[in-house]
Design an enzyme around this catalytic site. Structure first.
Site, PDB file in Angstrom:
ATOM      1  N   SER A 122      25.592 -56.390  15.359  1.00  0.00           N
ATOM      2  CA  SER A 122      24.241 -55.941  15.707  1.00  0.00           C
ATOM      3  C   SER A 122      23.317 -57.084  16.141  1.00  0.00           C
ATOM      4  CB  SER A 122      23.637 -55.277  14.466  1.00  0.00           C
ATOM      5  OG  SER A 122      22.246 -55.145  14.595  1.00  0.00           O
ATOM      6  N   GLU A 124      20.505 -57.304  15.144  1.00  0.00           N
ATOM      7  CA  GLU A 124      19.730 -57.677  13.949  1.00  0.00           C
ATOM      8  C   GLU A 124      20.174 -59.026  13.396  1.00  0.00           C
ATOM      9  OE1 GLU A 124      17.064 -56.105  11.914  1.00  0.00           O
ATOM     10  OE2 GLU A 124      16.808 -55.533  13.994  1.00  0.00           O
ATOM     11  N   TYR A 146      20.461 -56.078   5.643  1.00  0.00           N
ATOM     12  CA  TYR A 146      21.345 -55.468   6.648  1.00  0.00           C
ATOM     13  C   TYR A 146      21.818 -56.524   7.663  1.00  0.00           C
ATOM     14  CZ  TYR A 146      22.684 -52.881  10.872  1.00  0.00           C
ATOM     15  OH  TYR A 146      23.359 -52.437  11.985  1.00  0.00           O
TER      16      TYR A 146
END
Ligand code: NDP
Ligand code: GDR
Length: 320
Positions: A122, A124, A146
């Protein structure tokens, strides 16, 4: 060709299953036991999928699932994927989203090292970004449990490739959305909320930080990129993104204006939706994927907003 998809009940799993069935794959879907069935996103294809019960927390169940499906390819899409929940349940997020990857890779290593493996990484991981735009060589600086868990999963994928010669790819995907997106994610929350207001089903919409910027693409385009990565001669990691970034405010503005509404009359800021740490700006450089995979996004920001608003409005209209 046989494939095992973890997270098949999620947004991406459902589009990937559609895509691979279309390519003639025998599709196995890993599902965890639940007291109620959660197959809404794959209802239209459920007869075509073979389900195997397993959980990313449970190594033996994963080994059984891989044995039973005997796949040529595995797409590991299963994860706790909602960033705010990762602060509430950081340890569980680590179990699903980080260690779950190692459990999958261990199953591949012990059962059949010829299985090709895709890991759902991701943007992220870039978090508090070190450079703009972000590409495969941009250092990570995750800003949530996460993001940290995904960075672990990414490096384990790279390490199993380098240590054991497994064809393992990490797809670093930027945000991708669709009518099948979960309701708590910002795009769907806004298109659904605006449609409700238009139909008189809600009066306002409570939101968090409207200033953060994301590189939003269309999920159907992105699952095609996952498959392309596993069809190359060698395993590599790829950034998948549109290369265009918009603020949450711009998304809100566009969604409300699709329905002829002035967003400022309806949107309220609610502290509950502000995160302990924010990722302010994401914009991906996917030139490697465009060149090597010959991949391109097919849906732009305005089209994506329209697809999701029209879908939500038409669905909700049936209920009034
Ligand atoms: P969703 O949240 O829609 O789907 C997540 C899936 O993971 C669900 O099928 C869920 O099953 C499954 N799952 C969760 N925990 C477990 C577990 N313990 N054992 C087995 N399965 C589990 O996510 P998306 O489809 O949006 O994303 C797919 C993947 O890609 C995720 O790993 C996500 O982190 C990653 N990603 C997503 C991006 C995006 O913008 N959508 C961008 C970059 C990466 P259940 O139905 O039982 O809850
Ligand atoms: P993100 O997606 O955290 O980028 O992770 P999300 O849609 O949840 O948030 C995007 C941005 O919107 C801001 N925001 C709000 N977000 C939510 N959910 N609800 C609100 O009310 C709200 N108001 C403002 C957030 O602060 C944030 O800046 C998604 C997930 O799919 C991950 O699994 C995936 O890895 C990344 O995208 C890439």
């Amino acid at each position: 060709m046989r494939v095992l998809i973890t997270g098949i009940t999620g947004q991406d799993g459902s589009y990937l299953a559609d895509f691979l069935l279309g390519k003639g794959y025998e599709v196995y879907g890993m599902v965890r036991r639940s007291s109620v069935e959660k197959l809404d996103r794959i209802e239209h294809i459920r007869e075509k999928i073979k389900f195997v019960q397993a959980d990313l927390l449970d190594q033996l169940s994963i080994i059984s699932a891989v044995k039973e499906s005997n796949p040529d390819e595995i797409y590991n899409l299963g994860a706790m994927s909602f960033v705010p929940t990762s602060w509430k349940q950081p340890v569980l997020t680590g179990e699903f989203t980080a260690l779950g990857v190692t459990r999958m890779l261990e199953a591949v290593r012990h059962l059949n090292k010829d299985i090709k493996f895709y890991q759902a990484s991701s943007s992220e991981m870039f978090g508090k970004v070190r450079e703009v735009p972000q590409n495969e060589n941009t250092p990570f600086y995750p800003r949530s449990p996460y993001g940290v868990a995904k960075a672990y999963g990414h490096y384990m994928t790279v390490n199993y490739r380098e240590s054991y010669g497994i064809f393992a790819c990490s797809g670093i995907l930027f945000n991708h959305e669709s009518p099948r997106r979960g309701l708590e994610f910002v795009t769907k929350k806004v298109t659904n909320g605006a449609a409700k207001i238009k139909l008189g089903l809600a009066k306002d919409l409570c939101m968090g930080n409207l200033d953060s910027k994301r590189d939003w693409g269309y999920a159907e385009d992105y699952v095609r990129a996952m498959w392309l990565m596993l069809q190359q001669e060698g395993p590599e990691d790829y950034v998948i993104s549109t290369g265009h970034s918009h603020s949450v405010k711009q998304w809100v503005e566009a969604a409300f204006s699709c329905l002829g509404l002035d967003w400022e009359k309806y949107v309220k800021i609610d502290e509950r939706f502000i995160r302990p740490a924010e990722v302010d700006l994401l914009v991906g450089d996917s030139s490697k994927a465009r060149k090597k995979l010959k991949w391109e996004p097919g849906v732009n920001f305005e089209q994506l907003v329209k697809i999701m608003v029209e879908y939500d409005y038409n669905q909700l209209k049936k209920t009034v």
